[in-house]
Enzyme design. Sequence first.
Site, PDB file in Angstrom:
ATOM      1  N   ARG A   1       8.431 -16.369  -4.565  1.00 21.04           N
ATOM      2  CA  ARG A   1       8.133 -17.603  -3.835  1.00 21.04           C
ATOM      3  C   ARG A   1       8.586 -18.784  -4.701  1.00 21.04           C
ATOM      4  NH1 ARG A   1       3.445 -14.350  -3.377  1.00 21.04           N
ATOM      5  NH2 ARG A   1       2.944 -13.734  -1.238  1.00 21.04           N
TER       6      ARG A   1
ATOM      7  N   LYS B   1      -0.099 -15.284  -4.643  1.00 18.98           N
ATOM      8  CA  LYS B   1      -1.235 -15.780  -3.869  1.00 18.98           C
ATOM      9  C   LYS B   1      -2.494 -15.009  -4.237  1.00 18.98           C
ATOM     10  CE  LYS B   1       1.137 -17.610   0.215  1.00 18.98           C
ATOM     11  NZ  LYS B   1       1.261 -17.530   1.690  1.00 18.98           N
TER      12      LYS B   1
ATOM     13  N   HIS C   1      12.372 -20.169   0.899  1.00 16.40           N
ATOM     14  CA  HIS C   1      11.810 -18.980   1.538  1.00 16.40           C
ATOM     15  C   HIS C   1      12.893 -18.155   2.236  1.00 16.40           C
ATOM     16  CE1 HIS C   1       7.691 -17.635   1.535  1.00 16.40           C
ATOM     17  NE2 HIS C   1       7.847 -17.086   2.723  1.00 16.40           N
TER      18      HIS C   1
ATOM     19  N   ARG D   1      14.049 -15.649  -0.142  1.00 14.82           N
ATOM     20  CA  ARG D   1      13.050 -14.576  -0.199  1.00 14.82           C
ATOM     21  C   ARG D   1      13.202 -13.631   1.005  1.00 14.82           C
ATOM     22  NH1 ARG D   1       7.750 -13.277  -2.130  1.00 14.82           N
ATOM     23  NH2 ARG D   1       6.167 -13.050  -0.510  1.00 14.82           N
TER      24      ARG D   1
ATOM     25  N   HIS E   1       2.769  -9.085  -0.679  1.00 12.71           N
ATOM     26  CA  HIS E   1       2.013  -9.244   0.560  1.00 12.71           C
ATOM     27  C   HIS E   1       0.733  -8.432   0.482  1.00 12.71           C
ATOM     28  CE1 HIS E   1       5.828 -10.308   3.095  1.00 12.71           C
ATOM     29  NE2 HIS E   1       5.334 -11.354   2.458  1.00 12.71           N
TER      30      HIS E   1
ATOM     31  N   TYR F   1       9.997  -7.913   8.972  1.00 13.83           N
ATOM     32  CA  TYR F   1      11.363  -7.649   8.516  1.00 13.83           C
ATOM     33  C   TYR F   1      11.977  -6.430   9.203  1.00 13.83           C
ATOM     34  CZ  TYR F   1      10.358 -11.084   4.937  1.00 13.83           C
ATOM     35  OH  TYR F   1      10.023 -12.242   4.298  1.00 13.83           O
TER      36      TYR F   1
END
Length: 295
Positions: A146, A170, A241, A244, A267, A276
């Site tokens: 990120r 995150k 992004h 990414r 994730h 994806y």
Amino acid sequence: MENVLQDYLHSLLVERGLSHNTIISYGQELKEFFEFLKIQKINSFDRIDRYTILNYLKHCDAEQKSRNSIIHTVTSLRQFFDYLVTENKINSDPMLKIDTPKSAHHLPQVLSATEIQALLNVPDTHKKLGVRDRTLLEVMYATGLRVSEVANLKLDDLRLEMGLITTIGKGDKQRIIPIGDVAIHWLEDYLDGARQILLKGRTSDYVFLNNHGNQMTRQGIWKNLKAMVRKAGITKDVTPHTIRHSFATTLLENGADLRTVQELLGHADISTTQIYTHVTKRHLTEVYNKYHPRA
């Protein structure tokens, strides 16, 4: 009302332990809501009802905010008013009868291998900032980090002799990511040369520095990328992004399994990664239609 907002944001940090970027995001959304209240001459929480919220959401729609942005706004307001009820600032919660809009599922924008190469060719690697920018692009595409993770990347996070880097994503979760030989080559070249010039005799823990020898910001990385995209002649709306997304799509198109990509991207839920699969299925269909004689 402003003081209550500051108390709430402080509680997100102290009691819920949310990240600095998340708190900034919630704060910005609530400040925009407060600006709307001022226009409506509403100066007390007790005067906010369901219709106030609905009018605000209608205002957001008129401002052409995206569906997902409005969904995030509803979440922010829901949590804020729940806090007000808990703290006895209001007697009834106006969000109880507000439905959350359904999210819009847009396939992520990705760059083709040709577009990635065109982008990588833009930085002038005879100049210090060119070497930095080429290294930055190589690292982003090689790792899928990120933009905040790239900006906060430190020297201690690099394990180049092992082909690995570590990052805090995150939820303050650490993950270890492999990094390829090409990106390692550019990192070593940048660290030994251009970065030392940018430091001008000073020291810094951060890998990527601006022209003043300070840590690059997310905004700085975004601005630089936009300029390089224009020079590369790419007409797509490219953000950090997008790199990414391109990283993840490249892996899946070349046979990586979804669980591995989930781990690499950091994730928490595989359902986030599953979008994806739609991109790769679209790619397979395009290849089939192009090359199969009976397509």
